[in-house]
Design an enzyme around this catalytic site. Structure first.
Site, short mmCIF file in Angstrom:
data_model
loop_
_atom_site.label_atom_id
_atom_site.label_comp_id
_atom_site.label_asym_id
_atom_site.label_seq_id
_atom_site.Cartn_x
_atom_site.Cartn_y
_atom_site.Cartn_z
CE1 TYR A 22 -3.62 2.58 0.49
CE2 TYR A 22 -2.26 3.37 2.31
CZ TYR A 22 -3.32 3.55 1.44
OH TYR A 22 -4.07 4.70 1.49
CD GLU A 44 -8.25 7.49 4.24
OE1 GLU A 44 -8.11 7.63 5.48
OE2 GLU A 44 -7.34 7.05 3.52
CD1 TRP A 52 -3.75 2.17 5.57
CD2 TRP A 52 -5.86 2.84 5.60
NE1 TRP A 52 -4.26 1.98 4.30
CE2 TRP A 52 -5.57 2.39 4.30
CE3 TRP A 52 -7.15 3.30 5.86
CZ2 TRP A 52 -6.49 2.40 3.26
CZ3 TRP A 52 -8.08 3.31 4.83
CH2 TRP A 52 -7.74 2.87 3.54
#
Length: 189
Positions: A22, A44, A52
């Site tokens: 990522y 988000e 995350w």
């Protein structure tokens, strides 16, 4: 903090293959299009209050559960879908966030019907590029004037769960801002 893995320096994500991928290939790279933008916005929002990497590890499940973030398909979800998603252990089961995902898909469709685009609306708030990379994470803001203006514009269009901090994270995720720390392997300068 800058970390090292496999002789490469990453500003985050080192030590976890998914997180490294990522970092190296997505975060800070330009994303356009309403479906991809809606996906990043929804994820988000789900990340708010969580790590995350938790969301990243569940991303395929989110895609399956939320009709691959196709705005018209997700906009058509109803209360039965909300209840089904509340039982889906493969995603984060938070009613407010699930309902926000559906509302934001509906707002995306409504924006399209008026001749607009979620992607264009988001990108219209892009700040000027940084003159130099941040030296440390302390140099990276939680929100900016641009993320506050974006929040206001999105709310005016019917979007929810789109605060300035979450929208700044979106700006980072879709490549509107490049906050890779100085010395990072994917630094584009």
């Amino acid at each position: 903090m800058i970390t090292e893995t496999n002789d490469l320096i990453r500003c985050f994500g080192a030590g976890d293959a998914d997180y490294e991928a990522y970092h190296d290939h997505e975060w800070g790279h330009e994303i356009r299009g309403d479906g991809p933008m809606l996906e990043r916005m929804v994820l988000e929002g789900f990340q708010s209050g969580l790590s995350w990497v938790t969301i990243l590890r569940k991303r395929d499940n989110f895609r399956a559960a939320f009709a691959d973030f196709d705005p018209p398909a997700l906009a058509a979800f109803g209360e039965d879908d909300v209840e089904r998603l509340m039982q889906d252990a493969g995603i984060v089961r938070n009613r407010r966030k699930i309902e926000a995902a559906i509302t934001n898909a509906q707002a995306t469709v409504a924006l399209r019907e008026r001749g607009g685009s979620l992607s264009d609306l988001v990108w219209s708030h892009a700040p000027a590029p940084r003159s130099h990379p941040p030296a440390s994470w302390e140099d990276v803001p939680a929100s900016t004037d641009e993320s506050k203006a974006l929040t206001k514009a999105l709310k005016a269009e019917g979007f929810v769960f789109v605060g300035p901090t979450t929208m700044y994270a979106l700006m980072q995720a879709v490549g509107m801002v490049d906050d890779h720390i100085a010395g990072c392997i994917v630094l584009k300068n």
